[in-house]
Design a protein around this motif. Structure first.
Motif, PDB file in Angstrom:
ATOM      1  N   GLY A  46       6.316   9.723  12.181  1.00 43.79           N
ATOM      2  CA  GLY A  46       5.660   9.744  10.889  1.00 43.79           C
ATOM      3  C   GLY A  46       4.289  10.376  10.965  1.00 43.79           C
ATOM      4  N   GLY A  47       3.654  10.485   9.807  1.00 47.70           N
ATOM      5  CA  GLY A  47       2.321  11.056   9.760  1.00 47.70           C
ATOM      6  C   GLY A  47       1.963  11.494   8.362  1.00 47.70           C
ATOM      7  N   LEU A  48       0.907  12.279   8.282  1.00 46.21           N
ATOM      8  CA  LEU A  48       0.420  12.817   7.007  1.00 46.21           C
ATOM      9  C   LEU A  48       0.888  14.260   6.875  1.00 46.21           C
ATOM     10  N   VAL A  49       1.502  14.566   5.752  1.00 45.68           N
ATOM     11  CA  VAL A  49       2.029  15.915   5.518  1.00 45.68           C
ATOM     12  C   VAL A  49       1.781  16.285   4.065  1.00 45.68           C
ATOM     13  N   GLU A  50       1.636  17.563   3.802  1.00 43.76           N
ATOM     14  CA  GLU A  50       1.429  18.036   2.435  1.00 43.76           C
ATOM     15  C   GLU A  50       2.756  18.128   1.689  1.00 43.76           C
ATOM     16  N   THR A  51       2.679  18.101   0.391  1.00 40.86           N
ATOM     17  CA  THR A  51       3.860  18.273  -0.444  1.00 40.86           C
ATOM     18  C   THR A  51       4.593  19.562  -0.048  1.00 40.86           C
ATOM     19  N   GLY A  52       5.911  19.436   0.098  1.00 46.59           N
ATOM     20  CA  GLY A  52       6.714  20.570   0.514  1.00 46.59           C
ATOM     21  C   GLY A  52       6.912  20.675   2.011  1.00 46.59           C
ATOM     22  N   GLY A  53       6.196  19.873   2.764  1.00 45.16           N
ATOM     23  CA  GLY A  53       6.296  19.915   4.210  1.00 45.16           C
ATOM     24  C   GLY A  53       7.508  19.174   4.741  1.00 45.16           C
ATOM     25  N   SER A  54       7.622  19.168   6.067  1.00 48.64           N
ATOM     26  CA  SER A  54       8.767  18.542   6.733  1.00 48.64           C
ATOM     27  C   SER A  54       8.293  17.624   7.856  1.00 48.64           C
ATOM     28  N   LEU A  55       9.102  16.651   8.152  1.00 50.08           N
ATOM     29  CA  LEU A  55       8.901  15.770   9.295  1.00 50.08           C
ATOM     30  C   LEU A  55      10.259  15.427   9.881  1.00 50.08           C
ATOM     31  N   ARG A  56      10.281  15.167  11.184  1.00 50.66           N
ATOM     32  CA  ARG A  56      11.488  14.642  11.803  1.00 50.66           C
ATOM     33  C   ARG A  56      11.149  13.305  12.450  1.00 50.66           C
ATOM     34  N   LEU A  57      11.811  12.279  11.983  1.00 51.60           N
ATOM     35  CA  LEU A  57      11.637  10.945  12.542  1.00 51.60           C
ATOM     36  C   LEU A  57      12.663  10.718  13.639  1.00 51.60           C
ATOM     37  N   ASP A  69       7.794  10.208  -1.602  1.00 56.18           N
ATOM     38  CA  ASP A  69       8.430   9.858  -0.325  1.00 56.18           C
ATOM     39  C   ASP A  69       7.492   9.035   0.564  1.00 56.18           C
ATOM     40  N   THR A  70       6.265   8.858   0.140  1.00 57.43           N
ATOM     41  CA  THR A  70       5.315   8.064   0.912  1.00 57.43           C
ATOM     42  C   THR A  70       5.809   6.625   1.028  1.00 57.43           C
ATOM     43  N   ALA A  71       5.941   6.143   2.270  1.00 50.29           N
ATOM     44  CA  ALA A  71       6.489   4.811   2.516  1.00 50.29           C
ATOM     45  C   ALA A  71       6.453   4.522   4.012  1.00 50.29           C
ATOM     46  N   LEU A  72       6.788   3.299   4.353  1.00 50.93           N
ATOM     47  CA  LEU A  72       7.042   2.930   5.741  1.00 50.93           C
ATOM     48  C   LEU A  72       8.522   3.169   6.007  1.00 50.93           C
ATOM     49  N   TYR A  73       8.822   3.979   6.977  1.00 60.00           N
ATOM     50  CA  TYR A  73      10.196   4.309   7.331  1.00 60.00           C
ATOM     51  C   TYR A  73      10.578   3.551   8.592  1.00 60.00           C
ATOM     52  N   TYR A  74      11.743   2.961   8.577  1.00 63.94           N
ATOM     53  CA  TYR A  74      12.201   2.266   9.768  1.00 63.94           C
ATOM     54  C   TYR A  74      13.698   2.422   9.948  1.00 63.94           C
TER      55      TYR A  74
END
Length: 118
Positions: free
Chosen positions: A8-19, A89-94
């Protein structure tokens, strides 16, 4: 079984992350591992799940095909690729695991925070 989510982390709108979710051991081959997210004051939301033995997957209805779940059995790791992220989409992901066949996702890890800036 223990689960550890990261990525997780901080990302701008339109960005991507892989958990990533590292699972200490696979309890049974047909076990599903799921990804969820939760915002304070709201119910948890099911995002996706995948089965170890054949990769069968399912997704929550609100994702609009932006999220993809995958697994690496050799690493006991389940991934959640998230694209075109939005502030909502801002949230705690688990991640969470079934502990018995056809059971609930009753073993979860601590989670990783995702924050999407507008």
């Amino acid at each position: 079984v223990q689960l550890q989510a990261s990525g997780g982390g901080l990302v701008e709108t339109g960005g991507s992350l892989r958990l990533s979710c590292v699972v200490s051991r696979r309890t049974f081959s047909s076990q599903f591992i799921g990804w969820f997210r939760q915002v304070p004051g709201q119910e948890r939301e099911f995002l996706a799940a995948i089965r170890w033995n054949d990769g069968r997957s399912s997704y929550g209805s609100s994702l609009e095909d932006r999220f993809t779940i995958s697994r690496d059995n050799a690493k006991n790791t389940v991934y959640l690729q998230m694209n075109n992220l939005k502030p909502e989409d801002t949230a705690l992901y688990y991640c969470a695991a079934q502990t018995i066949p056809h059971g609930n996702y009753d073993r979860r890890g601590h989670g990783t925070q995702v924050t999407v800036s507008s």
